[in-house]
Structure formats: structure tokens, C-alpha cells
Design an enzyme around this catalytic site. Structure first.
Site, PDB file in Angstrom:
ATOM      1  N   ARG A  80      35.075  16.499  52.724  1.00 20.07           N
ATOM      2  CA  ARG A  80      33.614  16.627  52.295  1.00 20.07           C
ATOM      3  C   ARG A  80      33.131  18.025  51.999  1.00 20.07           C
ATOM      4  NH1 ARG A  80      29.148  13.020  54.072  1.00 20.07           N
ATOM      5  NH2 ARG A  80      27.904  13.810  51.840  1.00 20.07           N
ATOM      6  N   HIS A  92      18.690  15.150  57.159  1.00 18.09           N
ATOM      7  CA  HIS A  92      19.712  14.113  57.698  1.00 18.09           C
ATOM      8  C   HIS A  92      20.679  15.409  58.143  1.00 18.09           C
ATOM      9  CE1 HIS A  92      19.293  10.372  55.246  1.00 18.09           C
ATOM     10  NE2 HIS A  92      17.873  10.905  56.225  1.00 18.09           N
ATOM     11  N   TYR A 147      35.188  15.189  56.775  1.00 16.60           N
ATOM     12  CA  TYR A 147      33.993  14.993  56.958  1.00 16.60           C
ATOM     13  C   TYR A 147      34.436  17.258  56.006  1.00 16.60           C
ATOM     14  CZ  TYR A 147      29.799  13.148  57.927  1.00 16.60           C
ATOM     15  OH  TYR A 147      29.190  12.194  57.967  1.00 16.60           O
ATOM     16  N   ASN A 193      19.545  15.308  51.168  1.00 14.48           N
ATOM     17  CA  ASN A 193      20.780  16.271  51.309  1.00 14.48           C
ATOM     18  C   ASN A 193      21.155  16.986  52.422  1.00 14.48           C
ATOM     19  OD1 ASN A 193      21.007  14.463  49.159  1.00 14.48           O
ATOM     20  ND2 ASN A 193      20.258  16.016  47.502  1.00 14.48           N
ATOM     21  N   GLU A 203      18.493   5.314  37.672  1.00 16.97           N
ATOM     22  CA  GLU A 203      17.940   4.112  37.211  1.00 16.97           C
ATOM     23  C   GLU A 203      16.471   3.714  38.129  1.00 16.97           C
ATOM     24  OE1 GLU A 203      20.106   2.096  36.565  1.00 16.97           O
ATOM     25  OE2 GLU A 203      21.831   3.037  36.085  1.00 16.97           O
ATOM     26  N   ASN A 263      14.921   9.447  38.817  1.00 16.66           N
ATOM     27  CA  ASN A 263      16.283   8.478  38.387  1.00 16.66           C
ATOM     28  C   ASN A 263      16.948   8.451  37.517  1.00 16.66           C
ATOM     29  OD1 ASN A 263      17.968   6.672  40.121  1.00 16.66           O
ATOM     30  ND2 ASN A 263      16.859   7.043  41.790  1.00 16.66           N
TER      31      ASN A 263
HETATM   32  C1  BJW Z   1      20.100  10.613  39.871  1.00 14.19           C
HETATM   33  C2  BJW Z   1      21.295  10.932  39.325  1.00 14.19           C
HETATM   34  C3  BJW Z   1      20.675  12.096  38.327  1.00 14.19           C
HETATM   35  C4  BJW Z   1      22.273   9.044  40.554  1.00 14.19           C
HETATM   36  N1  BJW Z   1      19.869  12.055  38.748  1.00 14.19           N
HETATM   37  N2  BJW Z   1      19.001  10.969  39.435  1.00 14.19           N
HETATM   38  C5  BJW Z   1      14.890  -0.606  58.894  1.00 14.19           C
HETATM   39  C6  BJW Z   1      13.977  -0.234  59.459  1.00 14.19           C
HETATM   40  C7  BJW Z   1      14.327   1.245  59.692  1.00 14.19           C
HETATM   41  C8  BJW Z   1      15.525   1.864  59.819  1.00 14.19           C
HETATM   42  C9  BJW Z   1      16.098   0.772  59.245  1.00 14.19           C
HETATM   43  C10 BJW Z   1      16.255  -0.536  58.892  1.00 14.19           C
HETATM   44  N3  BJW Z   1      17.176  -1.465  58.827  1.00 14.19           N
HETATM   45  C11 BJW Z   1      18.484   0.198  59.005  1.00 14.19           C
HETATM   46  C12 BJW Z   1      17.672   0.644  59.896  1.00 14.19           C
HETATM   47  C13 BJW Z   1      18.202   2.220  59.981  1.00 14.19           C
HETATM   48  C14 BJW Z   1      19.527   2.538  58.951  1.00 14.19           C
HETATM   49  C15 BJW Z   1      19.165   2.664  57.515  1.00 14.19           C
HETATM   50  O1  BJW Z   1      17.773   2.466  57.325  1.00 14.19           O
HETATM   51  N4  BJW Z   1      19.607   1.609  56.817  1.00 14.19           N
HETATM   52  C16 BJW Z   1      19.921   1.098  55.718  1.00 14.19           C
HETATM   53  C17 BJW Z   1      21.338   1.768  55.315  1.00 14.19           C
HETATM   54  C18 BJW Z   1      19.133  -0.122  55.993  1.00 14.19           C
HETATM   55  N5  BJW Z   1      19.081   4.209  58.870  1.00 14.19           N
HETATM   56  C19 BJW Z   1      18.781   4.735  60.430  1.00 14.19           C
HETATM   57  O2  BJW Z   1      19.869   4.615  61.394  1.00 14.19           O
HETATM   58  C20 BJW Z   1      18.500   6.470  60.291  1.00 14.19           C
HETATM   59  N6  BJW Z   1      18.264   6.240  61.594  1.00 14.19           N
HETATM   60  C21 BJW Z   1      16.744   5.542  62.694  1.00 14.19           C
HETATM   61  O3  BJW Z   1      16.180   4.736  62.129  1.00 14.19           O
HETATM   62  O4  BJW Z   1      16.918   6.010  63.586  1.00 14.19           O
HETATM   63  C22 BJW Z   1      15.907   4.840  64.653  1.00 14.19           C
HETATM   64  C23 BJW Z   1      16.554   5.635  66.082  1.00 14.19           C
HETATM   65  C24 BJW Z   1      14.808   5.873  67.157  1.00 14.19           C
HETATM   66  C25 BJW Z   1      15.813   6.353  68.070  1.00 14.19           C
HETATM   67  C26 BJW Z   1      16.534   6.180  68.768  1.00 14.19           C
HETATM   68  C27 BJW Z   1      17.439   5.354  67.774  1.00 14.19           C
HETATM   69  C28 BJW Z   1      17.438   5.114  66.771  1.00 14.19           C
HETATM   70  C29 BJW Z   1      19.237   7.243  60.207  1.00 14.19           C
HETATM   71  C30 BJW Z   1      20.019   7.284  58.443  1.00 14.19           C
HETATM   72  C31 BJW Z   1      21.115   8.615  58.676  1.00 14.19           C
HETATM   73  C32 BJW Z   1      21.835   8.548  56.973  1.00 14.19           C
HETATM   74  N7  BJW Z   1      22.705   8.961  57.202  1.00 14.19           N
HETATM   75  C33 BJW Z   1      23.457   9.280  55.700  1.00 14.19           C
HETATM   76  C34 BJW Z   1      24.299  10.506  56.151  1.00 14.19           C
HETATM   77  C35 BJW Z   1      24.594  11.420  56.283  1.00 14.19           C
HETATM   78  C36 BJW Z   1      25.294  12.607  56.664  1.00 14.19           C
HETATM   79  C37 BJW Z   1      26.724  12.962  55.372  1.00 14.19           C
HETATM   80  O5  BJW Z   1      26.213  13.291  54.413  1.00 14.19           O
HETATM   81  O6  BJW Z   1      27.457  12.676  55.624  1.00 14.19           O
HETATM   82  O7  BJW Z   1      22.325   9.973  54.825  1.00 14.19           O
HETATM   83  S1  BJW Z   1      23.722   7.568  54.968  1.00 14.19           S
HETATM   84  C38 BJW Z   1      23.258   8.654  53.297  1.00 14.19           C
HETATM   85  O8  BJW Z   1      22.380   7.666  52.805  1.00 14.19           O
HETATM   86  C39 BJW Z   1      22.776   9.725  53.087  1.00 14.19           C
HETATM   87  C40 BJW Z   1      22.214  10.168  52.403  1.00 14.19           C
HETATM   88  O9  BJW Z   1      20.852  11.419  52.845  1.00 14.19           O
HETATM   89  C41 BJW Z   1      21.009   8.042  52.653  1.00 14.19           C
HETATM   90  C42 BJW Z   1      20.179   8.156  51.304  1.00 14.19           C
HETATM   91  O10 BJW Z   1      21.011   8.569  50.428  1.00 14.19           O
HETATM   92  P1  BJW Z   1      20.237   8.829  48.960  1.00 14.19           P
HETATM   93  O11 BJW Z   1      20.382   9.995  49.121  1.00 14.19           O
HETATM   94  O12 BJW Z   1      19.087   7.948  48.434  1.00 14.19           O
HETATM   95  O13 BJW Z   1      21.625   8.096  47.933  1.00 14.19           O
HETATM   96  P2  BJW Z   1      21.992   6.767  46.955  1.00 14.19           P
HETATM   97  O14 BJW Z   1      23.391   7.096  47.156  1.00 14.19           O
HETATM   98  O15 BJW Z   1      21.496   6.125  47.916  1.00 14.19           O
HETATM   99  O16 BJW Z   1      21.253   6.821  46.257  1.00 14.19           O
HETATM  100  C43 BJW Z   1      21.160   7.583  45.033  1.00 14.19           C
HETATM  101  C44 BJW Z   1      19.791   7.558  43.502  1.00 14.19           C
HETATM  102  O17 BJW Z   1      20.444   8.771  43.103  1.00 14.19           O
HETATM  103  C45 BJW Z   1      20.435   6.056  43.077  1.00 14.19           C
HETATM  104  O18 BJW Z   1      19.157   5.598  43.424  1.00 14.19           O
HETATM  105  C46 BJW Z   1      20.820   6.603  40.897  1.00 14.19           C
HETATM  106  O19 BJW Z   1      20.149   6.182  40.856  1.00 14.19           O
HETATM  107  C47 BJW Z   1      20.805   8.059  41.883  1.00 14.19           C
HETATM  108  N8  BJW Z   1      20.690   9.203  40.367  1.00 14.19           N
HETATM  109  N9  BJW Z   1      22.507  10.062  39.360  1.00 14.19           N
HETATM  110  C48 BJW Z   1      18.824  11.160  39.072  1.00 14.19           C
HETATM  111  N10 BJW Z   1      22.059  12.447  37.536  1.00 14.19           N
END
Ligand code: BJW
Length: 243
Positions: free
Chosen positions: A69, A118, A66, A101, A214, A212
Site C-alpha cells: 500500500r 489517522h 502495508y 487519509n 454518493e 461526494n
Molecule cells: C468520492 C469519489 C470522488 C469516491 N469524489 N467522492 C460508535 C461510536 C464511536 C466509535 C465506534 C462506534 N462503533 C465502532 C467504533 C469504533 C470505530 C468505528 O468508528 N467503526 C465504524 C466503522 C463503525 N472507530 C475506531 O476504532 C477509531 N478509534 C476509536 O474510536 O477509539 C476510541 C478509543 C478511545 C480510547 C481508547 C481506545 C479507543 C479509530 C478509527 C481508525 C480508522 N482507521 C482507518 C485505517 C487507517 C490506516 C490506513 O489507511 O491503513 O482509516 S479505517 C479507514 O476508514 C481509514 C479511513 O480514514 C476511514 C474513513 O474512511 P473514508 O475516508 O470515509 O472512506 P470510505 O471508503 O468509507 O468512503 C469514501 C467516500 O468517497 C464514499 O462516500 C464515496 O462515495 C466517496 N467517493 N470517489 C468524491 N471521486
């Protein structure tokens, strides 16, 4: 696909526009996204560095990761997409930014109403007493400990399996309930519960514009989709709209 003129029409005819952003909005600021070919999760398993269990197993390793980062994120410069969103807010054409973010770039660009789902790079919190501190506290001995109670400090971000801060999530849902135009930028729309936001907005009758490089699952419900890097698209939008 969409045309800039239809985007401009939507922007000027909507009463409550909200932006919803993901890591792609900061990609052109040199910050890697999470998924995709060069994504962070291709290099490191999220179970190791983005879960409470991973942290407790090896807090020093997670802290080193971290701190690296944090350095990248804090040194990053805003790009034109961040700037355009801040300008739109100033002109009264955008009411809020809901972001996944932690990089603080929307605020750096001048956006005032930013809802960080987040967490943030700016703070750390104590696992024992919950008190929050500036992340600058975490630069010396690792892992850093709480000056108040001696507990282990962790980054103030939301890891997998953790609930999003209730107040923040409610604030985001409030904005979604009011919006009639949601601009979704640079998110894969795969991480819950944030990924529900476009569907909730659509269900309430809002128009959805997606920017996006993609297609994503959200594309299917988008009224307009721009397959372009967001800084390029927003430059065209602002120039054509003369904002
Ligand atoms: C461009 C571009 C350009 C590129 N122009 N575009 C089913 C239902 C509900 C929940 C779940 C489920 N299955 C699993 C879960 C749980 C889980 C989840 O969703 N997992 C999935 C992966 C399946 N969720 C959780 O665990 C969350 N909590 C939760 O559900 O709690 C329930 C609960 C309730 C009560 C008690 C206990 C629990 C928490 C999620 C936390 C996510 N954390 C992170 C890290 C944050 C810290 C850090 O940064 O260090 O958050 S993971 C990471 O993913 C980060 C992001 O915010 C998040 C989303 O990612 P993002 O931003 O969409 O990035 P990418 O890389 O995926 O996409 C980038 C996009 O940009 C792409 O589409 C490119 O094409 C595009 N792009 N260049 C425009 N120039």
C-alpha cells in the site's frame, strides 16, 4: 443539490473555511477507497490488517500488506481536488485541511496546514518505546525492529479500536470550533470519531458543503451537496470563481 454560484458565494462570504477529507478525495489519483463496491475492505477483512490484535497475530503479513500500500500511495499523483484546496489556502480562502487519509497527497499538492487524523504513510513507530522513524526503515527484513530498543515497529497509522492522537484530534476540534464553512469531500462519514466533525461544525452554526459521488449520512445536514467526482466539481468551481 447545490449550484456552483451558491458555493462561490459561501466561499467568499465565509471568514474561516475548513476542508474535511476522506479517501474519496484521492480516488481520482488511483487510490482505492475503503468501502463501496471496489473498496479495500471488500478484499481484506480490516480485523486482519487494521487492528493491533491482527498485527500482533501476524506482523509479517500486515507489514507485507502495508509495504504494498505504501508503494501505491507514495507513487500516486495529486488530482485537481488536492490542487484546488492548496490554491484556496494560498489565496487565504481556506484555513486548514483535516484529513482522514494517510497518503500525504494534500501536502504533495502544496497544502500547508494539514491535520492527519489517522496517521501517515511517511512514518513508523516502535510498539515498545514509541519512537518514530521514517517508513523507509521498513524495507528490509520483516518485521522491522526499532534501532533504539529492538521493539517491533508498526506503521504510524490509527487502527480500529485505537484512540486518535490526542494533540491532533484537539487541533482538529479547534479548527472545527472556528469554522463557519466546512467543505466535506469524499468521506462516507462512518468512522468515529472523525465522522463527528461535520455534526460538530453544524452545531456551531457552520455551513456545510458536501462533495461526494454518493449520498452519505452527512448529506442530510449539508447546505449544499454536489453529487460529482471531486476533481470535476473543483475544476468548475475554480474556473467559475476565476481563482
Ligand atoms: C468520492 C469519489 C470522488 C469516491 N469524489 N467522492 C460508535 C461510536 C464511536 C466509535 C465506534 C462506534 N462503533 C465502532 C467504533 C469504533 C470505530 C468505528 O468508528 N467503526 C465504524 C466503522 C463503525 N472507530 C475506531 O476504532 C477509531 N478509534 C476509536 O474510536 O477509539 C476510541 C478509543 C478511545 C480510547 C481508547 C481506545 C479507543 C479509530 C478509527 C481508525 C480508522 N482507521 C482507518 C485505517 C487507517 C490506516 C490506513 O489507511 O491503513 O482509516 S479505517 C479507514 O476508514 C481509514 C479511513 O480514514 C476511514 C474513513 O474512511 P473514508 O475516508 O470515509 O472512506 P470510505 O471508503 O468509507 O468512503 C469514501 C467516500 O468517497 C464514499 O462516500 C464515496 O462515495 C466517496 N467517493 N470517489 C468524491 N471521486
Amino acid at each position: 443539490m447545490g449550484s456552483i454560484s451558491s458555493f462561490i458565494n459561501l466561499l467568499f462570504s465565509s471568514k474561516y473555511t475548513v476542508a474535511f477529507t476522506g479517501s474519496g478525495v484521492s480516488a481520482e489519483s488511483g487510490i482505492p477507497t475503503f468501502r463501496g463496491k471496489k473498496g479495500i475492505w471488500k478484499r481484506i477483512n480490516p480485523d486482519t490488517v487494521a487492528t493491533r490484535e491482527g498485527f500482533l497475530k501476524n506482523p509479517v503479513f500486515v507489514w507485507k500488506w502495508y509495504l504494498e500500500r505504501f508503494k501505491t500511495l507514495e507513487g500516486a499523483k495529486v488530482n485537481y481536488a488536492h490542487i484546488a484546496l492548496a490554491k484556496l489556502e494560498k489565496k487565504g480562502l481556506l484555513k486548514a485541511v483535516i484529513t482522514q487519509n494517510i497518503d500525504g497527497l494534500h501536502q504533495k499538492a502544496g497544502s500547508k496546514k494539514v491535520i492527519e487524523l489517522h496517521g501517515t504513510v511517511k512514518k513508523v513507530k516502535c510498539l515498545k518505546c514509541g519512537k518514530k522513524f521514517s517508513s523507509s526503515i521498513a524495507s528490509n527484513t520483516l518485521p522491522p525492529t526499532c534501532p533504539k530498543c529492538g521493539g517491533l515497529l508498526r506503521p504510524d497509522v490509527v487502527w480500529f479500536g485505537e484512540p486518535l492522537p490526542e494533540k491532533t484530534l484537539n487541533e482538529a476540534f479547534q479548527e472545527v470550533s472556528k469554522t463557519d464553512l466546512l467543505i466535506v469531500i469524499g468521506t462516507s462519514g462512518t468512522v468515529m470519531p472523525a465522522a463527528m466533525i461535520p455534526y460538530l461544525a453544524k452545531q456551531k452554526g457552520a455551513k456545510i458543503v458536501e462533495v461526494n459521488t454518493e449520498e452519505t449520512p452527512i448529506t442530510a445536514i449539508a447546505d449544499l451537496f454536489f453529487k460529482e467526482p471531486c476533481s470535476i466539481l473543483f475544476r468548475k468551481l475554480m474556473e467559475e470563481a476565476k481563482i
